[in-house]
Design an enzyme around this catalytic site. Structure first.
Site, PDB file in Angstrom:
ATOM      1  N   ASP A  16      79.045  27.431 -36.961  1.00  0.00           N
ATOM      2  CA  ASP A  16      78.426  26.716 -38.075  1.00  0.00           C
ATOM      3  C   ASP A  16      79.464  25.702 -38.558  1.00  0.00           C
ATOM      4  OD1 ASP A  16      77.406  25.776 -40.454  1.00  0.00           O
ATOM      5  OD2 ASP A  16      77.112  27.754 -41.373  1.00  0.00           O
ATOM      6  N   TRP A  49      78.287  31.860 -46.398  1.00  0.00           N
ATOM      7  CA  TRP A  49      77.427  31.379 -45.316  1.00  0.00           C
ATOM      8  C   TRP A  49      77.508  32.283 -44.100  1.00  0.00           C
ATOM      9  CZ3 TRP A  49      73.980  28.827 -47.555  1.00  0.00           C
ATOM     10  CH2 TRP A  49      74.276  27.907 -48.565  1.00  0.00           C
ATOM     11  N   LYS A  51      75.950  17.607 -45.453  1.00  0.00           N
ATOM     12  CA  LYS A  51      77.340  17.748 -45.900  1.00  0.00           C
ATOM     13  C   LYS A  51      78.210  16.585 -45.415  1.00  0.00           C
ATOM     14  CE  LYS A  51      76.445  21.764 -47.809  1.00  0.00           C
ATOM     15  NZ  LYS A  51      76.267  22.971 -47.020  1.00  0.00           N
TER      16      LYS A  51
HETATM   17  C1  LIG Z   1      75.493  24.281 -46.920  1.00  0.00           C
HETATM   18  C2  LIG Z   1      75.827  25.186 -45.824  1.00  0.00           C
HETATM   19  C3  LIG Z   1      74.851  25.975 -45.187  1.00  0.00           C
HETATM   20  C4  LIG Z   1      73.402  25.987 -45.605  1.00  0.00           C
HETATM   21  O1  LIG Z   1      72.792  24.838 -45.217  1.00  0.00           O
HETATM   22  P1  LIG Z   1      71.233  24.580 -45.468  1.00  0.00           P
HETATM   23  O2  LIG Z   1      71.019  23.324 -44.703  1.00  0.00           O
HETATM   24  O3  LIG Z   1      71.044  24.435 -46.941  1.00  0.00           O
HETATM   25  O4  LIG Z   1      70.477  25.728 -44.919  1.00  0.00           O
HETATM   26  C5  LIG Z   1      75.258  26.774 -44.146  1.00  0.00           C
HETATM   27  N1  LIG Z   1      76.529  26.814 -43.743  1.00  0.00           N
HETATM   28  C6  LIG Z   1      77.501  26.083 -44.330  1.00  0.00           C
HETATM   29  C7  LIG Z   1      78.903  26.169 -43.836  1.00  0.00           C
HETATM   30  C8  LIG Z   1      77.177  25.246 -45.391  1.00  0.00           C
HETATM   31  O5  LIG Z   1      78.134  24.524 -45.991  1.00  0.00           O
END
Ligand SMILES: *Cc1c(COP(=O)(O)O)cnc(C)c1O
Length: 354
Positions: free
Chosen positions: A167, A100, A191
């Site tokens: 993030d 990511w 998540k």
């Molecule tokens: C799943 C995830 C993403 C991507 O998320 P989307 O909503 O599918 O774009 C980005 N960063 C992390 C840490 C993730 O776990």
């Protein structure tokens, strides 16, 4: 019977949230209308949006500290673009701790110079880099607090005067953090907060307005702040369900209580991984994530037996990401301790059989 759901995302949410959300699809707030068919400008929905935004700041302890909470679309992946678009004028630093982060770096490079301040790519991201220097001339430093795929988590954040962008998609609301250290936090809802379709952005307003480029309205944080996260039609169902999960979190003791439960779950599983000779952990011990535990079988020939046992125990979503292989147990807030207990029982049963 419900499955024990270790899915990495979209993932388990509280049962009562599923129930309330499904009721609102048929009859929202006793309006004799579905939440899916009313105007997003109606008072009933505006109240949902406002409550969701307030709950976020309240749970994070950020009320009255100059932050705004937004529910946007495009996933965390869109935030890889928006953060750089809105904040990167000259140079940004990224800590590369996995897939990511790597994707975020790729997008940021479109907008300016990007430096890898630290990286754990050399060992397929099985650890968190430490002891690095953060250059002082960065527009911001970006980090991924929890690496969903590799099962590592940053426990100590760098001390720097440079604005911090994080993030937190896979560990938001899972542990106590001083969120005021960060200037921008984003997280895809699916998540640990709600269904796919919305992304939480928590932003300190005073970091905006520092880039000279023109920003399209939809990609500008300033637009969404000025319109109270209602610039265009928001993803009403995803926001509503996220709000219900935030309410659930608050009613159940907030982040502090969730963190306590998450520690118990992680300790239970990691002890089994460490004590059971048939398994080995993937991530470096001191960097292990309390959300996503990655591990492998010591001997591949046990895979079929183990997979069958998992299935019989009603365990879902334990397959590792294709870039790591093995297994990954995602233990988000809504996963009961009992589900981890069932998994650990299967693991020790395998040891007895083998
Ligand atoms: C799943 C995830 C993403 C991507 O998320 P989307 O909503 O599918 O774009 C980005 N960063 C992390 C840490 C993730 O776990």
């Amino acid at each position: 019977m419900k499955k024990h759901n270790f899915s990495a995302g979209p993932c388990i949410l509280p049962q009562e949230v599923f129930k309330q959300a499904s009721e609102a699809v048929l009859n929202f707030n006793n309006l004799d209308l579905s939440i899916l068919e009313i105007s997003h400008r109606s008072k009933d929905f505006v109240d949902v949006m406002e409550e969701a935004r307030e709950l976020v700041l309240e749970l994070m302890g950020l009320e009255g500290k100059g932050y705004k909470a937004l529910f946007l679309q495009g996933g965390a992946s869109m935030q890889f673009v928006m953060t750089a678009y809105n904040l990167l004028e000259n140079k940004a630093g990224y800590i590369n701790t996995g897939t990511w982060s790597d994707k975020a770096i790729k997008e940021a490079k479109i907008f300016g110079e990007v430096v890898d301040v630290a990286s754990s790519k050399d060992k397929n991201y099985n650890y968190i880099p430490k002891g690095f220097e953060v250059p002082s001339d960065l527009d911001y430093l970006h980090l991924t607090t929890n690496n969903t795929i590799f099962g590592t988590q940053i426990k100590e954040f760098p001390t720097t005067d440079v604005p911090l962008v994080a993030d937190m998609s896979s560990d938001i609301f899972s542990r106590e953090i001083d969120f005021s250290k960060f200037d921008l936090i984003y997280a895809g809802a699916q998540k640990n907060m709600g269904p796919a379709g919305t992304t939480l952005v928590v932003i300190k307003e005073d970091i905006l307005g520092k880039v000279t480029r023109q920003i399209p309205s939809m990609l500008s944080y300033a637009t969404h702040i000025s319109k109270g996260s209602m610039f265009n039609t928001p993803p009403v169902f995803a926001v509503y369900t996220s709000m219900l999960t935030l309410r659930w979190l608050k009613e159940n003791g907030g982040i502090a209580k969730a963190a306590e439960e998450n520690e118990k779950k992680a300790t239970l599983l990691y002890s089994e991984i460490d004590l059971n000779p048939l398994f080995k952990g993937y991530a470096a011990k001191e960097d292990r994530s309390i959300m996503n535990a990655t591990f492998n079988l010591a001997e591949d020939n046990l895979k079929e037996t183990f997979d069958t046992m998992l299935k019989e125990a009603g365990i879902n979503g334990l397959n590792g990401h294709r870039s790591v292989g093995g297994y990954r147990a995602s233990m988000y807030n809504a996963l009961p301790l009992n589900s981890v207990g069932v998994l650990v029982d299967v693991m020790s049963e395998l040891e007895r059989k083998a």
